[in-house]
Scaffold this motif. Sequence first.
Motif, PDB file in Angstrom:
ATOM      1  N   LEU A   1      70.267  10.961  30.797  1.00  0.00           N
ATOM      2  CA  LEU A   1      70.486  10.915  32.244  1.00  0.00           C
ATOM      3  C   LEU A   1      71.206  12.160  32.751  1.00  0.00           C
ATOM      4  O   LEU A   1      71.023  12.573  33.900  1.00  0.00           O
ATOM      5  CB  LEU A   1      71.288   9.668  32.607  1.00  0.00           C
ATOM      6  CG  LEU A   1      70.554   8.328  32.456  1.00  0.00           C
ATOM      7  CD1 LEU A   1      71.525   7.168  32.598  1.00  0.00           C
ATOM      8  CD2 LEU A   1      69.429   8.212  33.481  1.00  0.00           C
ATOM      9  N   ALA A   2      72.021  12.768  31.885  1.00  0.00           N
ATOM     10  CA  ALA A   2      72.795  13.945  32.297  1.00  0.00           C
ATOM     11  C   ALA A   2      71.938  15.205  32.388  1.00  0.00           C
ATOM     12  O   ALA A   2      72.360  16.190  33.004  1.00  0.00           O
ATOM     13  CB  ALA A   2      73.949  14.170  31.323  1.00  0.00           C
ATOM     14  N   LEU A   3      70.753  15.185  31.788  1.00  0.00           N
ATOM     15  CA  LEU A   3      69.873  16.357  31.818  1.00  0.00           C
ATOM     16  C   LEU A   3      68.933  16.223  33.016  1.00  0.00           C
ATOM     17  O   LEU A   3      67.843  15.663  32.926  1.00  0.00           O
ATOM     18  CB  LEU A   3      69.088  16.459  30.509  1.00  0.00           C
ATOM     19  CG  LEU A   3      69.947  16.679  29.255  1.00  0.00           C
ATOM     20  CD1 LEU A   3      69.106  16.550  27.995  1.00  0.00           C
ATOM     21  CD2 LEU A   3      70.618  18.053  29.305  1.00  0.00           C
ATOM     22  N   ASP A   4      69.361  16.742  34.150  1.00  0.00           N
ATOM     23  CA  ASP A   4      68.636  16.532  35.406  1.00  0.00           C
ATOM     24  C   ASP A   4      67.200  17.034  35.352  1.00  0.00           C
ATOM     25  O   ASP A   4      66.309  16.457  35.992  1.00  0.00           O
ATOM     26  CB  ASP A   4      69.377  17.225  36.555  1.00  0.00           C
ATOM     27  CG  ASP A   4      70.723  16.575  36.852  1.00  0.00           C
ATOM     28  OD1 ASP A   4      70.886  15.385  36.504  1.00  0.00           O
ATOM     29  OD2 ASP A   4      71.606  17.252  37.415  1.00  0.00           O
ATOM     30  N   ALA A   5      66.953  18.101  34.596  1.00  0.00           N
ATOM     31  CA  ALA A   5      65.612  18.682  34.563  1.00  0.00           C
ATOM     32  C   ALA A   5      64.582  17.713  33.979  1.00  0.00           C
ATOM     33  O   ALA A   5      63.384  17.839  34.258  1.00  0.00           O
ATOM     34  CB  ALA A   5      65.623  19.980  33.753  1.00  0.00           C
ATOM     35  N   TYR A   6      65.035  16.740  33.188  1.00  0.00           N
ATOM     36  CA  TYR A   6      64.105  15.795  32.568  1.00  0.00           C
ATOM     37  C   TYR A   6      63.810  14.589  33.456  1.00  0.00           C
ATOM     38  O   TYR A   6      62.925  13.801  33.153  1.00  0.00           O
ATOM     39  CB  TYR A   6      64.649  15.339  31.211  1.00  0.00           C
ATOM     40  CG  TYR A   6      64.530  16.406  30.151  1.00  0.00           C
ATOM     41  CD1 TYR A   6      63.451  16.422  29.273  1.00  0.00           C
ATOM     42  CD2 TYR A   6      65.486  17.413  30.040  1.00  0.00           C
ATOM     43  CE1 TYR A   6      63.328  17.402  28.310  1.00  0.00           C
ATOM     44  CE2 TYR A   6      65.372  18.402  29.080  1.00  0.00           C
ATOM     45  CZ  TYR A   6      64.289  18.392  28.222  1.00  0.00           C
ATOM     46  OH  TYR A   6      64.169  19.373  27.268  1.00  0.00           O
ATOM     47  N   ARG A   7      64.589  14.401  34.500  1.00  0.00           N
ATOM     48  CA  ARG A   7      64.331  13.399  35.536  1.00  0.00           C
ATOM     49  C   ARG A   7      64.233  11.970  34.984  1.00  0.00           C
ATOM     50  O   ARG A   7      63.459  11.152  35.476  1.00  0.00           O
ATOM     51  CB  ARG A   7      63.060  13.758  36.306  1.00  0.00           C
ATOM     52  CG  ARG A   7      63.112  15.114  37.007  1.00  0.00           C
ATOM     53  CD  ARG A   7      61.867  15.344  37.825  1.00  0.00           C
ATOM     54  NE  ARG A   7      61.718  14.310  38.846  1.00  0.00           N
ATOM     55  CZ  ARG A   7      60.547  14.013  39.419  1.00  0.00           C
ATOM     56  NH1 ARG A   7      59.441  14.641  39.059  1.00  0.00           N
ATOM     57  NH2 ARG A   7      60.480  13.075  40.345  1.00  0.00           N
ATOM     58  N   LEU A   8      65.023  11.674  33.972  1.00  0.00           N
ATOM     59  CA  LEU A   8      65.032  10.317  33.437  1.00  0.00           C
ATOM     60  C   LEU A   8      65.511   9.325  34.493  1.00  0.00           C
ATOM     61  O   LEU A   8      65.003   8.200  34.580  1.00  0.00           O
ATOM     62  CB  LEU A   8      65.923  10.250  32.191  1.00  0.00           C
ATOM     63  CG  LEU A   8      66.062   8.879  31.526  1.00  0.00           C
ATOM     64  CD1 LEU A   8      64.709   8.337  31.084  1.00  0.00           C
ATOM     65  CD2 LEU A   8      67.026   8.949  30.343  1.00  0.00           C
ATOM     66  N   LYS A   9      66.459   9.745  35.314  1.00  0.00           N
ATOM     67  CA  LYS A   9      66.975   8.859  36.362  1.00  0.00           C
ATOM     68  C   LYS A   9      65.866   8.478  37.343  1.00  0.00           C
ATOM     69  O   LYS A   9      65.764   7.322  37.769  1.00  0.00           O
ATOM     70  CB  LYS A   9      68.122   9.553  37.098  1.00  0.00           C
ATOM     71  CG  LYS A   9      68.866   8.665  38.083  1.00  0.00           C
ATOM     72  CD  LYS A   9      70.013   9.422  38.746  1.00  0.00           C
ATOM     73  CE  LYS A   9      71.041   9.877  37.731  1.00  0.00           C
ATOM     74  NZ  LYS A   9      72.209  10.546  38.377  1.00  0.00           N
ATOM     75  N   ASP A  10      65.002   9.440  37.692  1.00  0.00           N
ATOM     76  CA  ASP A  10      63.892   9.145  38.604  1.00  0.00           C
ATOM     77  C   ASP A  10      62.901   8.173  37.969  1.00  0.00           C
ATOM     78  O   ASP A  10      62.372   7.278  38.638  1.00  0.00           O
ATOM     79  CB  ASP A  10      63.166  10.437  38.991  1.00  0.00           C
ATOM     80  CG  ASP A  10      64.034  11.365  39.830  1.00  0.00           C
ATOM     81  OD1 ASP A  10      64.996  10.866  40.449  1.00  0.00           O
ATOM     82  OD2 ASP A  10      63.761  12.576  39.852  1.00  0.00           O
ATOM     83  N   PHE A  11      62.651   8.354  36.676  1.00  0.00           N
ATOM     84  CA  PHE A  11      61.718   7.452  35.995  1.00  0.00           C
ATOM     85  C   PHE A  11      62.259   6.026  35.976  1.00  0.00           C
ATOM     86  O   PHE A  11      61.531   5.061  36.255  1.00  0.00           O
ATOM     87  CB  PHE A  11      61.468   7.937  34.567  1.00  0.00           C
ATOM     88  CG  PHE A  11      60.681   6.968  33.730  1.00  0.00           C
ATOM     89  CD1 PHE A  11      59.340   6.733  33.987  1.00  0.00           C
ATOM     90  CD2 PHE A  11      61.293   6.269  32.693  1.00  0.00           C
ATOM     91  CE1 PHE A  11      58.610   5.824  33.226  1.00  0.00           C
ATOM     92  CE2 PHE A  11      60.574   5.362  31.926  1.00  0.00           C
ATOM     93  CZ  PHE A  11      59.230   5.141  32.195  1.00  0.00           C
ATOM     94  N   LEU A  12      63.542   5.878  35.667  1.00  0.00           N
ATOM     95  CA  LEU A  12      64.127   4.542  35.574  1.00  0.00           C
ATOM     96  C   LEU A  12      64.274   3.876  36.938  1.00  0.00           C
ATOM     97  O   LEU A  12      64.504   2.664  37.011  1.00  0.00           O
ATOM     98  CB  LEU A  12      65.491   4.617  34.882  1.00  0.00           C
ATOM     99  CG  LEU A  12      65.466   5.078  33.420  1.00  0.00           C
ATOM    100  CD1 LEU A  12      66.875   5.139  32.849  1.00  0.00           C
ATOM    101  CD2 LEU A  12      64.590   4.162  32.572  1.00  0.00           C
ATOM    102  N   ALA A  13      64.130   4.649  38.013  1.00  0.00           N
ATOM    103  CA  ALA A  13      64.201   4.081  39.362  1.00  0.00           C
ATOM    104  C   ALA A  13      62.859   3.515  39.830  1.00  0.00           C
ATOM    105  O   ALA A  13      62.784   2.884  40.889  1.00  0.00           O
ATOM    106  CB  ALA A  13      64.683   5.145  40.348  1.00  0.00           C
ATOM    107  N   LEU A  14      61.792   3.709  39.048  1.00  0.00           N
ATOM    108  CA  LEU A  14      60.473   3.212  39.438  1.00  0.00           C
ATOM    109  C   LEU A  14      60.446   1.685  39.410  1.00  0.00           C
ATOM    110  O   LEU A  14      61.100   1.049  38.579  1.00  0.00           O
ATOM    111  CB  LEU A  14      59.400   3.753  38.491  1.00  0.00           C
ATOM    112  CG  LEU A  14      59.164   5.266  38.485  1.00  0.00           C
ATOM    113  CD1 LEU A  14      58.159   5.623  37.394  1.00  0.00           C
ATOM    114  CD2 LEU A  14      58.670   5.740  39.844  1.00  0.00           C
ATOM    115  N   ASP A  15      59.666   1.100  40.304  1.00  0.00           N
ATOM    116  CA  ASP A  15      59.461  -0.349  40.287  1.00  0.00           C
ATOM    117  C   ASP A  15      58.821  -0.754  38.957  1.00  0.00           C
ATOM    118  O   ASP A  15      57.863  -0.126  38.499  1.00  0.00           O
ATOM    119  CB  ASP A  15      58.546  -0.776  41.439  1.00  0.00           C
ATOM    120  CG  ASP A  15      59.231  -0.668  42.795  1.00  0.00           C
ATOM    121  OD1 ASP A  15      60.475  -0.635  42.824  1.00  0.00           O
ATOM    122  OD2 ASP A  15      58.512  -0.609  43.815  1.00  0.00           O
ATOM    123  N   GLY A  16      59.358  -1.796  38.351  1.00  0.00           N
ATOM    124  CA  GLY A  16      58.791  -2.297  37.102  1.00  0.00           C
ATOM    125  C   GLY A  16      59.329  -1.631  35.855  1.00  0.00           C
ATOM    126  O   GLY A  16      58.924  -1.989  34.747  1.00  0.00           O
TER     127      GLY A  16
END
Length: 337
Positions: free
Chosen positions: A73-88
């Motif tokens: 989550l700390a590596l913003d360039a990988y956008r893990l936070k955006d992925f985990l925010a997806l519905d489902g």
Amino acid sequence: ANGDGLAFLWPWRETREAPLMHRPTVPALLPGPRRSALVLFAGAGADMMSLRENGYDEVTGVELNPTIVEAGLALDAYRLKDFLALDGVRLAVDDGRAFLERDRKRYDLVLLSWSGATAAYHLGALAGTTEHMFTHEGLSAAFDRLKPDGFALVLQISKVNAIDTLRRYMAARGLPAPERSAIILFRPEGVHAWDGPWEDNPLLFKPSGWSEDEVAAILARATARGYEVAYAPGRPPHPDFTVYERLLTAADPAAEIGRIESETGLRFGAATDDRPFYLDQFLPSRYLSAEFWGAWRTGFRSPAEIYHFMRVAAALAVSAAAFALALAPLLLVRRST
């Protein structure tokens, strides 16, 4: 991340030229896309991304190690936070067994993915954070989360032990035809020898049984992906993996496990919660074998046997020292009198 642990981290992209195909996830995609999946040993979400991009609408992951998730989550360039925010999409930081005990959802797929946690070896004792997930009770809890037509993918552990577990699971629930419940693949260039404590032959387990059409479709896709078939329903087994067919079709699985142990001199069978050491293949009867005690001169069969020898030697040394310390005062008193 976090000492010897590791996890794959892929950058999240809304669109790619081709969907992500993280290697542990590839066998799970062979039956074709389903709707919902549970990923155990989810790491930083690589399997979850791969499943989502290949047709799964609902993907739940469970990862024990919070450091791995926090690092991703700390590596913003990988956008893990955006992925985990997806519905489902949901990633729970939790112990796998604890999660399964609370969870009441059913899934089309339960994936026991690669684990990046290493095992600890000390004087013959083997332990790891994954061991209670790979016991009969742990795997049964995972299989119980399947929908009636769902399937599980089991990687890494001995498939002989996994087959013994699924035989016990099916017998306890009155499920017929275990020989149709399993498809086992292998890659010639991978770690695929069946008699080791760890190998990466994918086991696709469907408690309700694979139909002939499903088997044909899975094997065609598997071949295109570079896999060979160790065992599949209605097909002759690969000559290097006849042990899988023997155990899946045996009238008495426990007796068949005994024969396999006699042939190999190794311990096999489902691990249990009271003995969760699924990496330990040492047969206790070998402690009474002259071959084992002479192996320090002729050579041990495996590093694990060295650890067992060290454990017994250490126990004998401690016992001898304790006896000497207990006896020494008595001898001194006797001499003084």
